[in-house]
Write a protein that holds these residues in place. Structure first.
Motif, short mmCIF file in Angstrom:
data_model
loop_
_atom_site.label_atom_id
_atom_site.label_comp_id
_atom_site.label_asym_id
_atom_site.label_seq_id
_atom_site.Cartn_x
_atom_site.Cartn_y
_atom_site.Cartn_z
N HIS A 211 -2.20 5.60 11.95
CA HIS A 211 -1.38 6.63 12.61
C HIS A 211 -2.14 7.23 13.78
CE1 HIS A 211 -3.82 9.91 10.79
NE2 HIS A 211 -3.99 9.01 9.82
N ASP A 212 -1.45 8.02 14.59
CA ASP A 212 -2.12 8.75 15.67
C ASP A 212 -2.28 10.20 15.26
OD1 ASP A 212 0.32 10.05 16.09
OD2 ASP A 212 0.96 8.59 17.61
N GLU A 213 -2.82 11.01 16.21
CA GLU A 213 -3.15 12.40 15.84
C GLU A 213 -1.92 13.27 15.67
OE1 GLU A 213 -3.42 11.97 20.35
OE2 GLU A 213 -4.06 10.89 18.56
N THR A 214 -0.75 12.77 16.08
CA THR A 214 0.47 13.57 15.92
C THR A 214 1.06 13.45 14.53
OG1 THR A 214 1.95 11.77 16.63
CG2 THR A 214 0.98 13.16 18.36
N SER A 215 0.54 12.53 13.74
CA SER A 215 1.10 12.30 12.41
C SER A 215 0.75 13.46 11.47
CB SER A 215 0.57 10.99 11.84
OG SER A 215 1.18 10.69 10.61
N ASP B 7 6.48 2.00 1.35
CA ASP B 7 6.27 1.45 2.69
C ASP B 7 7.41 1.85 3.62
OD1 ASP B 7 6.72 -0.73 4.81
OD2 ASP B 7 4.71 -1.23 4.08
N THR B 8 8.65 1.67 3.16
CA THR B 8 9.82 2.00 3.99
C THR B 8 9.87 3.47 4.32
OG1 THR B 8 11.07 0.18 3.00
CG2 THR B 8 12.34 1.91 4.10
N ALA B 9 9.59 4.32 3.32
CA ALA B 9 9.67 5.77 3.53
C ALA B 9 8.63 6.25 4.52
CB ALA B 9 9.50 6.48 2.19
N VAL B 10 7.39 5.76 4.40
CA VAL B 10 6.29 6.26 5.24
C VAL B 10 6.32 5.62 6.62
CG1 VAL B 10 3.77 6.39 5.45
CG2 VAL B 10 4.85 6.75 3.23
N ARG B 11 6.72 4.36 6.71
CA ARG B 11 6.69 3.65 7.99
C ARG B 11 7.58 4.31 9.04
NH1 ARG B 11 4.73 -1.35 9.10
NH2 ARG B 11 4.40 -1.74 6.87
N GLY B 12 8.64 4.95 8.59
CA GLY B 12 9.57 5.57 9.54
C GLY B 12 9.20 6.97 9.97
N MET B 13 8.05 7.48 9.50
CA MET B 13 7.67 8.85 9.83
C MET B 13 7.00 8.92 11.20
SD MET B 13 6.46 10.40 6.17
CE MET B 13 6.62 12.07 6.85
N GLY C 182 4.58 9.20 14.25
CA GLY C 182 3.15 8.95 14.44
C GLY C 182 2.58 7.82 13.61
N VAL C 183 3.37 7.26 12.69
CA VAL C 183 2.87 6.19 11.82
C VAL C 183 3.08 4.84 12.51
CG1 VAL C 183 3.17 4.98 9.63
CG2 VAL C 183 3.26 7.48 9.70
N ASP C 184 1.99 4.07 12.63
CA ASP C 184 2.04 2.77 13.29
C ASP C 184 2.16 1.63 12.28
OD1 ASP C 184 1.73 0.96 15.62
OD2 ASP C 184 -0.15 0.43 14.61
N ASP C 185 1.43 1.73 11.16
CA ASP C 185 1.45 0.66 10.17
C ASP C 185 1.14 1.24 8.80
OD1 ASP C 185 1.74 -1.93 9.23
OD2 ASP C 185 -0.37 -2.45 9.56
N VAL C 186 1.63 0.56 7.77
CA VAL C 186 1.41 0.99 6.38
C VAL C 186 1.03 -0.23 5.55
CG1 VAL C 186 2.39 2.12 4.35
CG2 VAL C 186 3.15 2.80 6.64
N SER C 187 -0.01 -0.09 4.74
CA SER C 187 -0.41 -1.16 3.83
C SER C 187 -0.53 -0.56 2.43
CB SER C 187 -1.76 -1.75 4.26
OG SER C 187 -2.15 -2.77 3.38
N VAL C 188 0.28 -1.08 1.50
CA VAL C 188 0.33 -0.54 0.15
C VAL C 188 -0.13 -1.59 -0.84
CG1 VAL C 188 1.78 0.58 -1.58
CG2 VAL C 188 2.30 0.87 0.84
N SER C 189 -1.04 -1.22 -1.74
CA SER C 189 -1.51 -2.12 -2.79
C SER C 189 -1.11 -1.56 -4.15
CB SER C 189 -3.03 -2.28 -2.73
OG SER C 189 -3.50 -2.93 -3.89
N VAL C 190 -0.28 -2.33 -4.87
CA VAL C 190 0.15 -1.89 -6.19
C VAL C 190 -1.01 -1.87 -7.17
CG1 VAL C 190 1.66 -2.41 -8.15
CG2 VAL C 190 2.49 -2.71 -5.82
N THR C 191 -1.79 -2.97 -7.21
CA THR C 191 -2.85 -3.10 -8.20
C THR C 191 -3.96 -2.10 -7.98
OG1 THR C 191 -2.36 -5.45 -8.29
CG2 THR C 191 -4.39 -4.73 -9.31
N THR D 279 -5.93 6.50 7.47
CA THR D 279 -6.12 7.40 6.34
C THR D 279 -5.71 6.67 5.07
OG1 THR D 279 -5.64 9.32 7.72
CG2 THR D 279 -5.54 9.64 5.33
N ARG D 280 -6.54 6.80 4.06
CA ARG D 280 -6.29 6.09 2.80
C ARG D 280 -5.92 7.09 1.71
NH1 ARG D 280 -9.95 2.88 -0.88
NH2 ARG D 280 -8.87 0.94 -1.34
N PHE D 281 -4.89 6.75 0.94
CA PHE D 281 -4.41 7.60 -0.14
C PHE D 281 -4.48 6.85 -1.46
CE2 PHE D 281 -2.20 8.94 3.69
CZ PHE D 281 -2.24 10.32 3.63
#
Length: 745
Positions: free
Chosen positions: A49-53, A24-30, A32-41, A7-9
């Motif tokens: 994530h899986d369906e439990t997220s 990244d730190t806040a969301v990664r620990g939630m 159902g979350v497997d990986d997080v990729s954040v782009s500042v620019t 899912t993209r935000f």
């Protein structure tokens, strides 16, 4: 087994790598979350994530940090066949069958949901308007005004000066401290906000309120500048889509045309492109023959001749004839839309780089606090030592450990380096870019406008039975009034040679073939070899000479007078004057160089051999981005140098994107650095500046930590006390600042 999803935000208000790290730190620990990729620019976050997220909970978590969040699931590219038959550029014998220049010279061989605001008092909203109207800008102005007011109060009422500066400090510190607390609750206890809060409070405790207020104000100024830069970068990405016209001329079944929004065009629709129009969709030409300026998409240095059956791209400019085009891609999947996606995806793949001092503070700051507590408590408890003596030493150690010198050491060097670079026309967008530049091991360079001037020049004039001056004079007379790049080059050459041009009459633009006119009573034709062969006799010897010029990557036009060949004019986009020396400087620095170009292989190889650089030709924007990725897969840190929109995806995919002077706004904004003077040699200068800056930063860190280590030992030994401890920090701050200022030279 749970199914993985992405899912993209859209994230509003990110302005530095520290922001990305906190998210990244806040969301990664939630859950159902497997990986997080954040782009500042790009201002995006992609969550695997899986369906439990719980996506709502993820959005709420990010909003609690003070950022706005909205869904931005990208539409997947369509399944239509990509018809891009990428033409060649600038080489060739002026035969317009393959590709073309504009007007008459056909050159053979030429080749979202509503945004929810964040926490009150911690504004991370996008900075789309003037900086002074943003909440962050208003806070910075207010903090600066409070600082000035405190100085004035101190002059008038010295007795309350300390309280005036304390109040000025709190104006900026309260929101910073609130951010520090929220980041700590989200899993980042020692963020740069926490570091600044500790530094300011520590200065307040020792009554250095003036210093505390100034440090807080400068921190806010730095954040404001980062926000402005991030906002401009995001706007530059959005501006790519503005290359495609908002309106299109749609032809209905009765053959009549009407203007419709370009976004409503569907695959199979028939549109009309008039001379000078930007083409509103990707498509295939059904009828008409014209020169198309493809520079925005492919980087072609010369417009390309297109006829029935050829592919055209959205955002390119039609030349001199009406075209009927069948649409082959919907608006959200046209060439420009794909470029936008490539830019954003490439930026999102960049791992967020935390500020050095923020990383170090994770261990340094708690370590200092723990050490001070142990010094204050253990000797009295275990050895029966004096509480007053050891609490005093503990306080001194806290002052020694105050991170002020460390906080200023890196940004001071970076600020001085950025200023020194700017004076030389070297613009670098931030400290992380400056650091990465010195680590580059491979540089990929665009050809047109980067290694070359970006404008064709007359390289050869071949005459048959007449002087070279006469050949140029007649060709320029026929081309007079044309805005075609090759025509302008011929006219420029005639101007430099101070030729008197005769009058021409009955001028005709022969679509895809050349131009003709009557000059001094003779019928003149100037155009491609193929078209010239249809009008006069071109011998095998002439053809061999044309092919020889063609093989050297040059565009060749044939001049006929009353059906008889009298000369040839060859043109080519020539290398910049310093290109060869600039590439040699990179070679001496043990950096691999490779040319990535949309031009044809003949033209590109001719320039590549001359400059001694590896060549990859006939590339679309996606190809350039792919090759950058291949170099990275080989273990290289890659810099990409370019000047056009077509370079934007590769600029974003590279470890460092560098825009050349005179390039498009999109290239300049997408890139991490810019060379305003357009000198190839400045690429090596950027890298040298980076290495010099990193040496300075290492010196500063050594000074800051070295002084603290010395005073730590002397304090525990009882040799120095509280006031020398203060000097350990302030003295280190002065020394690292003076050392950083050396970079201004």
């Amino acid at each position: 087994m749970s199914m993985q999803r992405q899912t993209r935000f859209r994230i509003g208000g990110m302005d530095c790598a520290s922001c990305a790290s906190k998210i990244d730190t806040a969301v990664r620990g939630m859950p159902g979350v497997d990986d997080v990729s954040v782009s500042v620019t790009a201002g995006t976050m992609t969550v695997s994530h899986d369906e439990t997220s719980d996506l709502d909970a993820i959005g709420k978590k990010v909003r609690r940090l003070g950022y706005s969040v909205s869904p931005a699931q990208a539409k997947q590219p369509g399944t239509h066949t990509d018809q891009h038959t990428h033409g060649t550029c600038c080489g060739g014998d002026h035969d317009h069958d393959a590709n073309s220049g504009r007007h008459d010279h056909d050159r053979e061989g030429e080749g979202d949901a509503p945004v929810v605001e964040g926490l009150h008092g911690h504004d991370h909203t996008p900075m789309d308007g003037p900086w002074w109207k943003s909440p962050k800008g208003r806070l910075t102005i207010l903090s600066g005004a409070a600082l000035v007011a405190a100085y004035l109060v101190g002059l008038v009422l010295p007795a309350i000066e300390i309280w005036a500066f304390a109040a000025a400090m709190l104006v900026g510190l309260v929101p910073i401290a609130r951010r520090a607390v929220m980041a700590a609750l989200a899993g980042t206890p020692f963020s740069i906000e926490m570091l600044m809060t500790i530094a300011a409070v520590g200065a307040l405790i020792i009554n250095a309120t003036e210093e505390a207020a100034m440090v807080v104000f400068l921190f806010l100024v730095g954040e404001l500048l980062e926000g402005v830069a991030a906002g401009k970068a995001r706007q530059s990405i959005r501006s790519l889509s503005e290359l495609v016209p908002k309106k299109a001329l749609l032809e209905d079944e009765q053959g009549t045309t009407r203007e419709v929004p370009a976004e409503t065009l569907s695959i199979g629709s028939i549109i009309i492109a008039r001379p000078g129009d930007r083409i509103s969709a990707d498509g295939i030409i059904l009828s008409g023959e014209s020169a198309i300026d493809e520079a925005p998409v492919t980087g072609e240095s010369v417009p390309v001749s297109k006829a029935k059956g050829d592919a055209v791209f959205a955002g390119t400019v039609n030349g001199d004839a009406v075209l009927r085009i069948e649409v082959t891609a919907a608006a959200e999947d046209n060439t420009i839309a794909r470029v936008v996606r490539l830019v954003e995806e490439a930026q999102e793949k960049k791992a967020p780089t935390e500020r050095f001092i923020d990383r170090f503070s994770r261990y340094y700051t708690p370590g200092v606090v723990a050490a001070a507590a142990l010094v204050a408590i253990l000797p009295p408890l275990l050895l029966g030592a004096s509480w007053n003596e050891w609490v005093y030493k503990g306080l001194a150690i806290l002052l020694i450990g105050c991170p002020c010198a460390l906080v200023i050491s890196t940004p001071a060097a970076i600020a001085a380096s950025l200023s020194a670079g700017a004076r030389r026309g070297l613009l670098i967008k931030g400290g992380s870019v400056l650091e990465t530049l010195g680590k580059l091991t491979a540089i990929a360079l665009d050809k047109t406008g980067t290694l070359t001037e970006g404008k064709p020049k007359v390289t050869d004039i071949v005459s048959y039975g007449r002087s070279e001056t006469e050949v140029l004079r007649l060709a320029a007379a026929v081309e007079a009034g044309s805005s075609h790049p090759l025509a302008l080059a011929i006219l420029k050459k005639a101007e430099v040679d101070k030729l008197d041009l005769p009058r021409s009459s009955d001028n005709k633009a022969l679509g895809g073939k050349g131009v003709s006119a009557t000059v001094e009573g003779s019928e003149i034709f100037f155009g491609s070899r193929k078209s010239a062969s249809e009008r006069g006799d071109i011998s095998d010897a002439h053809k061999q000479e044309i092919e020889a010029l063609h093989a050297d990557g040059k565009t060749v036009s044939v001049l006929l007078v009353d059906g008889q060949i009298v000369g040839l004019i060859a043109l080519r986009d020539e290398p910049r004057a310093d290109a060869e020396d600039g590439l040699k400087a990179l070679e001496l620095a043990d950096i691999r160089t490779v040319m990535l170009t949309g031009d044809n292989a003949l033209t590109a190889n001719a320039i590549g051999v001359r400059l001694g650089i590896e060549v990859r030709a006939d590339l679309l924007p996606a190809d350039k981005s792919r090759i950058v990725g291949e170099l990275q897969a080989e273990g290289h840190m890659v810099g990409k140098v370019g000047d056009g929109i077509n370079d934007a995806p590769a600029l974003a995919a590279a470890n460092v994107g560098i825009a050349m002077g005179g390039g498009t706004d999109v290239a300049l904004e997408t890139a991490d650095a810019a060379i305003l003077h357009g000198r190839v040699g400045d690429i090596a200068a950027l890298i040298a500046l980076s290495k010099k800056t990193m040496r300075n930063i290492h010196q500063n860190i050594t000074i800051a930590l070295g002084l603290k280590a010395v005073f730590l030992v002397t304090t525990i030994a009882g040799i120095t006390g509280l006031w020398p401890a203060i000097l350990a920090d302030t003295g280190a701050t002065v020394l690292v600042t003076m050392n950083a200022l050396r970079l201004l030279r």
